[in-house]
Write a protein that holds these residues in place. Structure first.
Motif, mmCIF file in Angstrom:
data_model
loop_
_atom_site.group_PDB
_atom_site.id
_atom_site.type_symbol
_atom_site.label_atom_id
_atom_site.label_comp_id
_atom_site.label_asym_id
_atom_site.label_seq_id
_atom_site.Cartn_x
_atom_site.Cartn_y
_atom_site.Cartn_z
ATOM 1 N N ALA A 225 -13.730 -5.442 -0.399
ATOM 2 C CA ALA A 225 -13.611 -5.187 1.038
ATOM 3 C C ALA A 225 -14.386 -3.922 1.389
ATOM 4 O O ALA A 225 -13.830 -2.917 1.815
ATOM 5 N N GLY A 226 -15.682 -3.964 1.142
ATOM 6 C CA GLY A 226 -16.521 -2.810 1.418
ATOM 7 C C GLY A 226 -16.692 -1.932 0.193
ATOM 8 O O GLY A 226 -16.004 -2.100 -0.826
ATOM 9 N N PRO A 227 -17.595 -0.952 0.285
ATOM 10 C CA PRO A 227 -17.932 -0.126 -0.883
ATOM 11 C C PRO A 227 -16.790 0.732 -1.405
ATOM 12 O O PRO A 227 -16.778 1.100 -2.583
ATOM 13 N N HIS A 228 -15.817 1.053 -0.549
ATOM 14 C CA HIS A 228 -14.720 1.930 -0.970
ATOM 15 C C HIS A 228 -13.483 1.159 -1.407
ATOM 16 O O HIS A 228 -12.512 1.769 -1.859
ATOM 17 N N HIS A 229 -13.502 -0.159 -1.250
ATOM 18 C CA HIS A 229 -12.304 -0.946 -1.553
ATOM 19 C C HIS A 229 -12.693 -2.190 -2.353
ATOM 20 O O HIS A 229 -12.694 -3.309 -1.830
ATOM 21 N N PRO A 230 -13.012 -2.025 -3.638
ATOM 22 C CA PRO A 230 -13.396 -3.167 -4.466
ATOM 23 C C PRO A 230 -12.197 -4.064 -4.780
ATOM 24 O O PRO A 230 -11.036 -3.673 -4.607
ATOM 25 N N GLU A 231 -12.502 -5.269 -5.219
ATOM 26 C CA GLU A 231 -11.456 -6.188 -5.657
ATOM 27 C C GLU A 231 -10.555 -5.486 -6.676
ATOM 28 O O GLU A 231 -11.019 -4.778 -7.562
ATOM 29 N N GLY A 232 -9.260 -5.673 -6.498
ATOM 30 C CA GLY A 232 -8.300 -5.056 -7.405
ATOM 31 C C GLY A 232 -7.764 -3.723 -6.938
ATOM 32 O O GLY A 232 -6.829 -3.184 -7.548
ATOM 33 N N SER A 233 -8.331 -3.174 -5.858
ATOM 34 C CA SER A 233 -7.791 -1.919 -5.314
ATOM 35 C C SER A 233 -6.320 -2.108 -4.964
ATOM 36 O O SER A 233 -5.949 -3.078 -4.309
ATOM 37 N N GLU A 234 -5.496 -1.176 -5.406
ATOM 38 C CA GLU A 234 -4.053 -1.330 -5.226
ATOM 39 C C GLU A 234 -3.572 -0.719 -3.913
ATOM 40 O O GLU A 234 -4.119 0.273 -3.435
ATOM 41 N N TYR A 235 -2.564 -1.347 -3.345
ATOM 42 C CA TYR A 235 -1.918 -0.827 -2.142
ATOM 43 C C TYR A 235 -0.411 -0.846 -2.340
ATOM 44 O O TYR A 235 0.116 -1.611 -3.154
ATOM 45 N N SER A 236 0.269 0.022 -1.615
ATOM 46 C CA SER A 236 1.724 0.075 -1.649
ATOM 47 C C SER A 236 2.211 0.728 -0.369
ATOM 48 O O SER A 236 1.601 1.689 0.113
ATOM 49 N N ALA A 237 3.280 0.201 0.184
ATOM 50 C CA ALA A 237 3.841 0.774 1.410
ATOM 51 C C ALA A 237 4.385 2.172 1.184
ATOM 52 O O ALA A 237 4.607 2.914 2.145
ATOM 53 N N THR A 238 4.596 2.555 -0.072
ATOM 54 C CA THR A 238 5.111 3.894 -0.366
ATOM 55 C C THR A 238 4.013 4.869 -0.785
ATOM 56 O O THR A 238 4.315 6.007 -1.142
ATOM 57 N N ASN A 239 2.755 4.427 -0.744
ATOM 58 C CA ASN A 239 1.641 5.324 -1.053
ATOM 59 C C ASN A 239 1.543 6.389 0.028
ATOM 60 O O ASN A 239 1.425 6.059 1.211
ATOM 61 N N ALA B 57 1.132 14.969 3.199
ATOM 62 C CA ALA B 57 0.134 13.905 3.323
ATOM 63 C C ALA B 57 -0.665 14.030 4.616
ATOM 64 O O ALA B 57 -1.749 13.438 4.727
ATOM 65 N N ALA B 58 -0.158 14.777 5.585
ATOM 66 C CA ALA B 58 -0.811 14.900 6.888
ATOM 67 C C ALA B 58 -1.469 16.269 7.031
ATOM 68 O O ALA B 58 -0.961 17.263 6.503
#
Length: 310
Positions: A98-112, A163-164
């Motif tokens: 999904a673009g140069p910064h988000h290759p296949e397998g990039s992990e996501y989590s609602a608690t990140n 985080a902000a």
């Protein structure tokens, strides 16, 4: 005395979010702009029951957020507990690049922590933009107060304070740089869903006066988008659209300055919670789905190719 909430009545977040013109537009705009973040979009889409019913998702999110913005502590705590329970199982990885910064397998989590901050960032940015556009421009002190309230709001949902960015100027530098960077990317599904939410695609006409109201909301959302985001969605925007947008926005601003003189349809945008309108949109969407007409033709939750990224 009514039970107090996490924010006082004179807090900036309550002063802004009580304006119905903001409440009816900020969430939709935040979803349209936020769809350019692949991890947020795919993470939500892969873990939601409302994949093909975006207005139901918008309605639920709007009610939960309003409970924390405007409700008592008991109401806010119920909304927060519901959200925490939902978020506990939101994790996964991108199925494709999904673009140069988000290759296949990039992990996501609602608690990140960073993804929690980005959710807050898209929400705050849209509330700020729509208030400036439809009510009046905030002063520097009000803008800082609103930002700090939103950071506190993010903390209530579990976002670490660190985080902000520390203050509004730092946030604005970060966020504007982000929207101008090559990190933003629309998956094919995000482009399609965002097109419906922004009003570029409207599959089924509504009856008057709801048609006029929703058309006005779509125009305000489209006009409020950064030009780059409009271009990513393929939204045509010229002098005619800009004039209509500016005229409508000025009409809403004028209605807030002189409420008794405002046309009756505009008076309903002045103040109060937006949850009743969200419920109406959700009911209509469920009626469409129940009758066999998809809310968004072309988005099939069972077809991976249609919902994949490119």
């Amino acid at each position: 005395m009514p039970e107090t909430g996490y924010f006082s009545d004179d807090s900036m977040i309550r002063r802004v979010m009580r304006k119905r013109a903001v409440g009816l537009t900020y969430g939709q705009r935040a979803l349209v702009v936020g769809a350019v973040h692949p991890l947020l979009y795919v993470g939500t889409a892969e873990n939601t029951e409302h994949r093909t019913t975006p207005y139901t998702r918008l309605a639920l999110t709007g009610r939960l957020f309003e409970a924390v913005f405007l409700g008592s502590r008991a109401e806010a705590d119920r909304a927060l507990a519901f959200t925490h329970k939902k978020h506990a199982r939101v994790s996964g990885s991108l199925p494709e690049d999904a673009g140069p910064h988000h290759p296949e397998g990039s992990e996501y989590s609602a608690t990140n922590p960073h993804l929690m901050f980005m959710t807050m960032a898209f929400t705050f940015d849209s509330a700020e933009v729509m208030h400036d556009l439809l009510i009046r421009r905030l002063t520097a002190a009000e803008r800082e107060g609103l930002y700090q309230d939103y950071v506190r709001w993010g903390e209530l949902f579990g976002m670490p304070r660190t985080a902000a960015p520390a203050d509004y100027p730092a946030f604005r530098r970060f966020f504007d740089d982000y929207l101008a960077s090559d990190e933003v990317f629309l998956t094919e599904e995000a482009r399609l869903v965002g097109s419906y939410l922004a009003g570029r695609r409207v599959p089924y006409p509504l009856r008057a006066p709801l048609h006029q109201v929703t058309s006005g909301v779509y125009l305000l959302i489209q006009g409020s988008l950064p030009p780059r985001i409009r271009d990513m969605y393929g939204i045509r925007w010229g002098a005619k659209e800009e004039l209509a947008f500016r005229t409508l926005a000025q009409g809403v601003r004028t209605a807030h300055r002189t409420p008794p003189l405002a046309p009756r349809p505009l008076r309903t945008t002045l103040a109060g919670p937006s949850a009743p309108v969200y419920r109406m949109l959700s009911r209509r969407e469920h009626d469409l789905v129940s009758s066999g007409r998809p809310s968004m033709p072309g988005v099939d939750p069972l077809n991976h190719e249609q919902r994949g990224v490119s």
